[in-house]
Design a protein around this motif. Structure first.
Motif, PDB file in Angstrom:
ATOM      1  N   ILE A  13       0.842  -1.201   0.000  1.00 28.47           N
ATOM      2  CA  ILE A  13       0.000   0.000   0.000  1.00 28.47           C
ATOM      3  C   ILE A  13       0.878   1.252   0.000  1.00 28.47           C
ATOM      4  O   ILE A  13       0.598   2.231  -0.697  1.00 28.47           O
ATOM      5  N   SER A  14       1.949   1.218   0.777  1.00 27.42           N
ATOM      6  CA  SER A  14       2.878   2.350   0.792  1.00 27.42           C
ATOM      7  C   SER A  14       3.431   2.621  -0.609  1.00 27.42           C
ATOM      8  O   SER A  14       3.467   3.771  -1.065  1.00 27.42           O
ATOM      9  N   ASN A  15       3.844   1.562  -1.289  1.00 22.18           N
ATOM     10  CA  ASN A  15       4.433   1.719  -2.623  1.00 22.18           C
ATOM     11  C   ASN A  15       3.407   2.157  -3.662  1.00 22.18           C
ATOM     12  O   ASN A  15       3.664   3.056  -4.471  1.00 22.18           O
ATOM     13  N   GLU A  16       2.230   1.527  -3.660  1.00 22.05           N
ATOM     14  CA  GLU A  16       1.233   1.794  -4.688  1.00 22.05           C
ATOM     15  C   GLU A  16       0.597   3.178  -4.549  1.00 22.05           C
ATOM     16  O   GLU A  16       0.278   3.835  -5.541  1.00 22.05           O
ATOM     17  N   LEU A  17       0.387   3.603  -3.304  1.00 22.44           N
ATOM     18  CA  LEU A  17      -0.330   4.855  -3.084  1.00 22.44           C
ATOM     19  C   LEU A  17       0.599   5.996  -2.675  1.00 22.44           C
ATOM     20  O   LEU A  17       0.133   7.086  -2.339  1.00 22.44           O
ATOM     21  N   GLY A  18       1.890   5.743  -2.693  1.00 20.62           N
ATOM     22  CA  GLY A  18       2.840   6.801  -2.369  1.00 20.62           C
ATOM     23  C   GLY A  18       2.738   7.301  -0.942  1.00 20.62           C
ATOM     24  O   GLY A  18       2.921   8.492  -0.676  1.00 20.62           O
ATOM     25  N   ALA A  19       2.445   6.389  -0.022  1.00 19.93           N
ATOM     26  CA  ALA A  19       2.287   6.759   1.381  1.00 19.93           C
ATOM     27  C   ALA A  19       3.501   6.323   2.177  1.00 19.93           C
ATOM     28  O   ALA A  19       4.153   5.321   1.855  1.00 19.93           O
ATOM     29  N   SER A  20       3.817   7.061   3.225  1.00 22.68           N
ATOM     30  CA  SER A  20       4.916   6.685   4.102  1.00 22.68           C
ATOM     31  C   SER A  20       4.474   5.552   5.024  1.00 22.68           C
ATOM     32  O   SER A  20       3.271   5.331   5.226  1.00 22.68           O
ATOM     33  N   PRO A  21       5.429   4.801   5.613  1.00 24.17           N
ATOM     34  CA  PRO A  21       5.044   3.784   6.596  1.00 24.17           C
ATOM     35  C   PRO A  21       4.213   4.361   7.738  1.00 24.17           C
ATOM     36  O   PRO A  21       3.281   3.709   8.213  1.00 24.17           O
ATOM     37  N   SER A  22       4.532   5.573   8.178  1.00 23.03           N
ATOM     38  CA  SER A  22       3.765   6.200   9.266  1.00 23.03           C
ATOM     39  C   SER A  22       2.303   6.361   8.872  1.00 23.03           C
ATOM     40  O   SER A  22       1.392   6.113   9.681  1.00 23.03           O
ATOM     41  N   GLU A  23       2.059   6.787   7.625  1.00 26.76           N
ATOM     42  CA  GLU A  23       0.682   6.967   7.173  1.00 26.76           C
ATOM     43  C   GLU A  23      -0.031   5.631   7.041  1.00 26.76           C
ATOM     44  O   GLU A  23      -1.190   5.483   7.445  1.00 26.76           O
ATOM     45  N   THR A  24       0.662   4.637   6.494  1.00 29.46           N
ATOM     46  CA  THR A  24       0.027   3.342   6.259  1.00 29.46           C
ATOM     47  C   THR A  24      -0.314   2.633   7.561  1.00 29.46           C
ATOM     48  O   THR A  24      -1.358   1.972   7.659  1.00 29.46           O
ATOM     49  N   MET A  25       0.526   2.765   8.566  1.00 32.63           N
ATOM     50  CA  MET A  25       0.236   2.105   9.843  1.00 32.63           C
ATOM     51  C   MET A  25      -0.982   2.691  10.545  1.00 32.63           C
ATOM     52  O   MET A  25      -1.525   2.080  11.465  1.00 32.63           O
TER      53      MET A  25
END
Length: 391
Positions: A13-25
């Motif tokens: 999800i981080s890679n596909e949506l350009g989100a940082s690990p902090s956002e994805t968690m």
């Protein structure tokens, strides 16, 4: 299954949506925060509309919000939909075992063992299916969850029958769970569970990122499928000890000694994870071993809550679970920023410090827990407590 199903696809999800690990968690944080808040009110809801309607309402919410998460176009949208998913989770889990015991023909003890086994299998299989579907697309696990919960919804509508002599729902105050925190034994155990769950969800929500980074550094392809296999091993270990090992240990050595021992061992595991944050084999081994400890801890804490108070069991267990989930909600929200600011090992060490606080609080609450070990009041109360405590 829903607790661990998202775990293997966090890096994707981080890679596909350009989100940082902090956002994805934050997918864990929104889910657990709403689950925790809702737990304070589930006993009131089920008392108003009954067990079956509460189960169906919870499943409908999970189906809708899991499907919406799968069709979302941004990580912020998924975070929001996971919050609705958490509300459905709270309504369903808080009443599931009470319904199973009420419908069982083979006795409450067998029904409780069946429930514990199903819960453990779900925790193990969730990451495995999440990894398999995640290899196709990060959206797959969300749609998979929606489909499976549709099956559960249809099964409850078609198959769950209330006994003719079933008691009417017991009405409780909407503020009953908050008032329950005045009880010192319950309050002490809830605080212990708050800090324990902080460590638990640092391990569960944050670990996919060090695992993926360590694999990349070693030149290995470590995608959703591989992460799913790691957390399948973790969940299987948790399932085995929660059902087969924990009851033996707690009856032989007592609840508090087992809790002290397992919390200490979990602290050691979190420290080791920090020390081995860039060693793939070490991370995998310690994550799986930690599952053995977490299975015992979950069951022992639930038993302790059942024994510690004379409050109505559905109220006490919902209160405990509400506080517990809030501790879990905070962990993913802070683990990512801590890792970005101080390095990959530090979130594990903060988690270890939180578990040390849980050990200290268990010691402080000791004189309120001296009576633990008395027989349970009712099998229905036991069912309600395990259902909310294991959620």
């Amino acid at each position: 299954m829903g607790i661990g199903l998202v775990d293997p696809i966090l890096p994707a999800i981080s890679n596909e949506l350009g989100a940082s690990p902090s956002e994805t968690m934050l997918l864990f944080t929104s889910y657990l925060f709403i689950t925790g808040i809702a737990m304070f009110f589930t006993s009131w809801v089920s008392g108003r509309i009954g067990v079956k309607k509460t189960l169906l309402a919870g499943l409908v919410l999970v189906v809708v919000f899991a499907a919406l998460a799968g069709s979302a176009g941004s990580v912020d949208a998924i975070i929001g939909f996971r919050a609705g998913w958490g509300l459905g989770n709270a309504l369903f889990i808080s009443t599931a075992l009470a319904a199973i015991v009420g419908a069982a023909s083979g006795g409450s003890r067998q029904a409780i063992v069946l429930y514990e086994a199903a819960l453990g299998i779900g925790l193990a299989v969730g990451p495995l299916i999440g990894g398999l579907l995640g290899e196709i697309s990060w959206r797959g696990p969300f749609f998979g969850t929606a489909a499976l919960m549709c099956v559960a919804l249809i099964a409850i509508i078609a198959l769950l029958r209330q006994p003719k002599d079933a008691p009417k729902p017991q009405h409780v105050s909407i503020f009953a769970s908050f008032r329950a925190l005045r009880n010192p034994a319950l309050r002490g155990l809830a605080i212990v569970a708050f800090f324990y769950n902080f460590g638990f969800f640092v391990l569960l929500a944050y670990s996919p990122y060090p695992l993926a980074a360590a694999a990349k550094a070693a030149g290995l392809d470590f995608g959703a499928h591989e992460l799913g296999l790691v957390f399948f091993g973790w969940g299987l270990a948790l399932a085995i000890t929660s059902v087969l090992v924990a009851p033996i240990l707690t009856r032989r050595f007592g609840l508090r000694p087992v809790l002290f021992t397992m919390l200490t061992a979990l602290t050691v595991c979190l420290v080791l994870l920090g020390l081995l944050a860039d060693v793939l084999s070490g991370l995998i081994a310690v994550v799986i071993v930690s599952g053995l400890l977490l299975g015992v801890l979950n069951t022992a804490l639930t038993e302790a809550v059942m024994e510690a108070t004379d409050l109505p069991r559905n109220v006490a267990s919902s209160t405990y679970s509400g506080v517990r989930f809030l501790g879990g909600a905070i962990a993913p929200a802070v683990a990512g920023p801590i890792a970005e600011s101080f390095g990959a090992p530090v979130p594990y060490w903060v988690g270890a410090a939180a578990v040390v606080v849980a050990i200290v609080m268990l010691g402080i609450a000791g004189h309120h827990l001296a009576h633990i070990g008395r027989p349970h009041e009712t099998t229905e109360g036991e069912a309600q407590a395990i259902a909310a405590g294991d959620a």
